[in-house]
Design a protein around this motif. Structure first.
Motif, PDB file in Angstrom:
ATOM      1  N   PRO A 176      18.583  -6.316  82.966  1.00 36.31           N
ATOM      2  CA  PRO A 176      19.803  -6.998  82.505  1.00 36.31           C
ATOM      3  C   PRO A 176      19.580  -7.545  81.094  1.00 36.31           C
ATOM      4  CG  PRO A 176      19.138  -7.766  84.683  1.00 36.31           C
ATOM      5  CD  PRO A 176      18.003  -6.957  84.151  1.00 36.31           C
ATOM      6  N   ARG A 177      20.642  -7.521  80.321  1.00 37.91           N
ATOM      7  CA  ARG A 177      20.523  -7.940  78.916  1.00 37.91           C
ATOM      8  C   ARG A 177      21.143  -9.309  78.686  1.00 37.91           C
ATOM      9  NH1 ARG A 177      20.974  -3.119  79.947  1.00 37.91           N
ATOM     10  NH2 ARG A 177      19.365  -1.727  79.142  1.00 37.91           N
ATOM     11  N   ARG A 178      20.573 -10.011  77.723  1.00 39.29           N
ATOM     12  CA  ARG A 178      21.108 -11.328  77.367  1.00 39.29           C
ATOM     13  C   ARG A 178      22.508 -11.147  76.794  1.00 39.29           C
ATOM     14  NH1 ARG A 178      19.887 -15.318  72.791  1.00 39.29           N
ATOM     15  NH2 ARG A 178      19.387 -13.456  71.595  1.00 39.29           N
ATOM     16  N   ALA A 179      23.419 -12.008  77.218  1.00 40.40           N
ATOM     17  CA  ALA A 179      24.789 -11.932  76.717  1.00 40.40           C
ATOM     18  C   ALA A 179      24.787 -12.308  75.229  1.00 40.40           C
ATOM     19  CB  ALA A 179      25.674 -12.884  77.504  1.00 40.40           C
ATOM     20  N   PRO A 180      25.657 -11.705  74.450  1.00 41.15           N
ATOM     21  CA  PRO A 180      26.762 -10.820  74.826  1.00 41.15           C
ATOM     22  C   PRO A 180      26.404  -9.338  74.801  1.00 41.15           C
ATOM     23  CG  PRO A 180      26.931 -11.306  72.487  1.00 41.15           C
ATOM     24  CD  PRO A 180      25.681 -12.002  72.980  1.00 41.15           C
ATOM     25  N   TRP A 181      25.103  -8.996  74.728  1.00 37.49           N
ATOM     26  CA  TRP A 181      24.738  -7.595  74.543  1.00 37.49           C
ATOM     27  C   TRP A 181      24.849  -6.817  75.836  1.00 37.49           C
ATOM     28  CZ3 TRP A 181      24.892  -6.738  69.633  1.00 37.49           C
ATOM     29  CH2 TRP A 181      24.573  -7.768  68.750  1.00 37.49           C
TER      30      TRP A 181
ATOM     31  N   ARG B  64       3.479 -15.242  76.549  1.00 34.33           N
ATOM     32  CA  ARG B  64       4.249 -16.357  75.967  1.00 34.33           C
ATOM     33  C   ARG B  64       3.473 -16.934  74.794  1.00 34.33           C
ATOM     34  NH1 ARG B  64       5.801 -20.836  79.673  1.00 34.33           N
ATOM     35  NH2 ARG B  64       3.607 -20.781  80.234  1.00 34.33           N
TER      36      ARG B  64
ATOM     37  N   ASP C 202       8.947  -8.106  77.172  1.00 40.49           N
ATOM     38  CA  ASP C 202      10.380  -8.230  76.879  1.00 40.49           C
ATOM     39  C   ASP C 202      10.814  -7.319  75.735  1.00 40.49           C
ATOM     40  OD1 ASP C 202      10.854 -10.058  78.825  1.00 40.49           O
ATOM     41  OD2 ASP C 202      10.843 -11.805  77.509  1.00 40.49           O
TER      42      ASP C 202
ATOM     43  N   PRO D 239      15.553 -11.507  76.697  1.00 42.09           N
ATOM     44  CA  PRO D 239      15.695 -12.907  77.120  1.00 42.09           C
ATOM     45  C   PRO D 239      15.290 -13.857  75.992  1.00 42.09           C
ATOM     46  CG  PRO D 239      14.553 -11.637  78.795  1.00 42.09           C
ATOM     47  CD  PRO D 239      14.680 -10.750  77.606  1.00 42.09           C
ATOM     48  N   TRP D 240      15.988 -14.976  75.926  1.00 42.74           N
ATOM     49  CA  TRP D 240      15.696 -15.921  74.854  1.00 42.74           C
ATOM     50  C   TRP D 240      14.300 -16.510  75.025  1.00 42.74           C
ATOM     51  CZ3 TRP D 240      14.230 -20.887  73.914  1.00 42.74           C
ATOM     52  CH2 TRP D 240      14.388 -21.331  72.586  1.00 42.74           C
TER      53      TRP D 240
END
Lengths: 435, 415
Positions: free
Chosen positions: A428-433, A215, A257, A235-236
């Motif tokens: 899992p991917r961050r939306a909308p991807w 981070r 990430d 992830p954001w």
């Protein structure tokens, strides 16, 4: 290959040119048709570059040097980078611009717009690892041939999805593991494959370690930089220049990430060579053991044929490993960029005869890709090869991260008997991807 | 000897419970430091990942439950919540789902999406139920896209009707997401919906819908339903669109090659997490081994139980869909007569009637899982047929929920 003036597809051109070559007693060179030292516009491959950072800039420069390429578009989420790239392309074709035959390089901030262009035949993708799969699949769906930087993907499932998309739409795909196109690596693998070191027992691969969950403190997003798009499916997190720096050995390559770290970055080169030498381009190891300080001093892969591969900078009785070290019953081969050494020394002087196993001879990684775009053959580092090599790297990372051994079924491409480890086959991917 | 084994088992269970308590306590002690201490985060993740190792289900459940409870702590910052959700994405099970589900309503978009991602990865069927319920509830197009993506990645067959309905949504992004989800889910319902939609959707989304339709065909090939796959590929074998024609011809070659060789030529990336009730997926997770021999009288008893339960479930509206081995067709079961004759509709629309005697043990396992509900007797049936088909790992999970019937299952395999 639809040039700015002549509306004819490259496939049609190749077909017609072939027919003409058969019918006519001589062949008119492409450069003669074009009136310059390269093929006519209709015979060139119209290319777009997605990602113009460190590797992207190098690849762009190299493709510009190929007369059979017309670079028509560049794309980057960083306005400064894409503007500089566009200027470089325009500068390269400056002479043509003066003659009025050149209409300028297009500039895109969103890869989807570039992928949707019907006047682009092929793309070069050199974005951070977490974007490779989604961009490559989008381009394949739009009928583009693809040169994609290594490592092929961020996850094992992404790599397989890339293979599926490329095969479904019949695309040519070159993975950017360019060591396969270097003569010393090929020769080393030919020595191994032809039994010149006897039966292979071990392979040592010296590359960096896995990425980690780093981070960084928040910084203001620079003007002209689309941070949300840079993150894409990851992830954001708040912007930080170090988190997205493309510096080799630092930056995003260290962040889990976005990348698998040295294991996938250099692993996509050296583990790839190990796979090539072992003849495992359509398979992989069956067990992966992380270092435990007891039985396994370093990350250890086991293949079904008994070969053991170590992720280690040192080999017992050998010392420091320079790149990749194959050890057989009758000798050793060590290979790295600009380096090849064998034990005994005279192994390196041996010839590979016509009846021996001769591995794919590439005219250069980019040139090989361009040749295959025209011939529709699979290039030296086809997507399946990239998939299998990056799978080796990812399996190593999973074992490192989970700190436990895993069993791998290279046919089904599944981790055996460990549900939690299997979750690491994808993310899992961050939306909308989505994949 | 038996007493010794029992003692060892009790000792192990006690040790497991003790380890789980110690680890839960450490997770809680690390919680206050998660906001700013990277070493605390690393330690927290290490504990979670270690707890989820094979053979330590009790520890995994405890770590997952502790992490889930911390999610709702009032002093948990959004950043910490996202971190905890990441841990649950990696190790969470059914025990974590209610906690994660609450965060789907979180105002902070990053927490909300992290909760969705966790549910995407948690294999428990409860996670799919929550995602489906949320999809039914929301009318936010962006959130619909996100939920469809998660359900598609899970290959959640039960989401197919909702996704099919959204193929006629007014937002093109939702339509594209619904199509993509159906392409990943596959099966007759998805293929039928995509087939119907491809000529109706706006021009700009049509390629995405057709791509999903072709993915259904690829799945058919991977699962051995060659006729269904070929029917789809043939629709595009003479398309004027080069890309579609290439895709169709590649598919036809793959399907015919697979049919001749008896094994799929195409590999389809599976969902990262496998819903525990999906028989098709438990198959692939199971190591191949010799199947146990079952006494025919014992099998008859269990078959009778299965017929009774399946008949009741079908009358109640259940419509299990699975491939029938002897027919090499995927069917949707619609009824079961008293004599065991099974009525079903095939993927090609034809009606199928099959006597019980033609069902293989694998078919029966599919049926048992297809009518699975929360009743312990239902879990006992699932456990029996999973053991019978060599899938001990999945069977064990159901055995734990089989209540008093568990002993009967064990008795059946005593030999």
């Amino acid at each position: 290959m639809k040039g700015p003036k002549v509306r004819i597809s490259r496939r049609e051109f190749v077909a017609k040119a072939s027919a003409a070559a058969v019918a006519a007693p001589w062949v008119i060179s492409a450069s003669a048709i074009g009136g310059e030292a390269r093929p006519a516009p209709s015979g060139r491959i119209a290319m777009g570059c997605i990602g113009i950072g460190n590797m992207g800039s190098g690849n762009l420069q190299s493709f510009l040097g190929h007369g059979d390429v017309q670079m028509v578009a560049v794309c980057d989420v960083d306005r400064g980078k894409r503007e500089r790239a566009r200027q470089r392309v325009d500068g390269h074709y400056g002479g043509a611009r003066a003659s009025g035959t050149y209409k300028g390089c297009l500039e895109f901030a969103d890869f989807r717009e570039l992928a949707a262009r019907e006047d682009i035949d092929a793309v070069m993708i050199a974005v951070p690892d977490h974007w490779h799969a989604l961009i490559a699949i989008e381009c394949a769906k739009h009928g583009k041939d693809i040169y994609c930087e290594k490592p092929l993907s961020l996850t094992i499932r992404e790599a397989r999805a890339m293979v599926n998309a490329v095969r479904r739409y019949g695309r040519v795909f070159q993975t950017g593991s360019q060591q396969r196109s270097e003569g010393n690596f090929r020769f080393a693998c030919e020595l191994v494959r032809n039994g010149r070191i006897g039966k292979v027992q071990t392979v040592h691969v010296n590359v960096g370690g896995p990425s980690s969950d780093l981070r960084f403190p928040e910084q203001p997003v620079p003007d002209g930089f689309d941070w949300d798009m840079w993150l894409g499916p990851a992830p954001w997190r708040p912007y930080n220049s170090e988190a997205c720096s493309g510096d080799y050995g630092g930056g995003w390559r260290r962040v889990r990430d976005f990348s698998g770290g040295g294991m996938t970055d250099w692993g996509a080169h050296h583990f790839d060579i190990a796979q090539w030498g072992l003849g495992m381009d359509e398979s992989g190891p069956v067990e992966v053991h992380p270092p435990d300080g007891r039985e396994y001093k370093s990350l250890t892969y086991k293949y079904a044929n008994g070969v053991v591969m170590y992720h280690s900078g040192n080999a017992e009785g050998h010392g420091n490993v320079n790149g990749v070290l194959f050890t057989g019953t009758d000798g050793k081969v060590e290979v790295n960029r600009g380096y090849l050494r064998t034990w005994p020394e005279d192994i390196a002087k041996q010839q590979i005869g016509p009846n021996d196993i001769n591995l794919y001879r590439s005219p250069g990684h980019h040139a090989d890709f361009l040749q295959c775009v025209k011939s529709r053959k699979r290039p030296i580092c086809d997507v399946e090869i990239g998939c299998r090599s990056v799978t080796v790297c990812h399996l190593g990372n999973i074992a490192y991260w989970l700190k436990r051994s895993i069993k791998w079924d290279p046919v089904k491409e599944e981790i055996i008997g460990d549900e939690a480890a299997s979750r690491w086959l994808d993310r899992p991917r961050r939306a909308p991807w989505r994949l | 000897m038996a007493r010794l084994f029992r003692s060892v088992a009790v000792a192990l269970a006690v040790a497991g419970a003790f380890a789980a308590r110690v680890q839960a306590s450490e997770l809680e002690s690390l919680f206050p430091r998660l906001a700013g201490d990277n070493s605390a985060r690393q330690r927290f993740e290490d504990i979670c990942l270690n707890a989820a190792r094979p053979g330590a289900e009790q520890e995994r459940q405890a770590a997952s439950a502790s992490t889930a409870a911390l999610l709702l702590a009032p002093n948990a910052t959004p950043d910490v919540r996202v971190f905890l959700l990441r841990q649950l994405q990696q190790i969470g099970g059914a025990e974590a789902v209610p906690y994660v589900a609450r965060l789907l309503n979180e105002k902070e978009p990053e927490v909300r999406d992290a909760a969705r991602r966790a549910l995407e990865a948690i294999p428990a069927k409860e996670a799919g139920e929550v995602l489906r319920a949320m999809l039914a509830k929301t009318d936010d197009p962006a959130w619909r896209v996100a939920l469809l993506n998660a359900l598609g990645a899970r290959r959640d067959e039960q989401a197919a009707p909702a996704a099919a309905k959204l193929l006629s949504d007014k937002d093109p992004k939702v339509v594209a997401a619904a199509a993509a989800a159906l392409g990943k889910i596959g099966g007759p319902e998805a293929a039928k919906a995509l087939s119907a939609a491809k000529s109706k959707v706006p021009q700009e989304i049509r390629p995405a819908v057709i791509d999903a339709y072709l993915q259904c065909a690829d799945l058919y090939v991977a699962e051995g339903y060659y006729d269904e796959a070929i029917a789809i590929y043939k629709e595009y074998a003479q398309s004027e669109n080069n890309l579609l024609r290439i895709a169709a011809l590649q598919g036809l070659v793959a399907a015919e090659t697979a049919r001749k060789s008896g094994k799929p030529a195409k590999r389809v990336a599976k969902a990262p997490a496998k819903p525990t009730t999906s028989a098709a997926e438990t198959d692939s997770a199971a190591p191949k081994k010799a199947l146990p021999e079952i006494d025919s009288a014992v099998l008859e008893v269990w078959d009778a139980k299965l017929r009774k339960r399946a008949s009741a479930a079908l009358k109640g509206g259940a419509r299990p869909a699975f491939p029938i081995e002897s027919l090499r067709k995927r069917v949707t079961v619609t009824g079961l007569a008293d004599d065991g004759t099974l009525s079903a509709s095939a993927a090609d629309g034809g009606a199928v009637t099959l006597p019980w005697s033609r069902l293989t043990i694998t078919d029966k396992r599919y049926l048992a899982l297809g009518v699975l509900d929360d009743d312990p007797r239902s879990h006992a049936l699932a456990a029996f047929y999973l053991f019978a088909t060599g899938n001990d790992y999945e069977a064990g999970k159901h055995l734990k929920m089989a209540g008093d019937e568990a002993d009967a299952v064990k008795e059946a395999f005593k030999k």
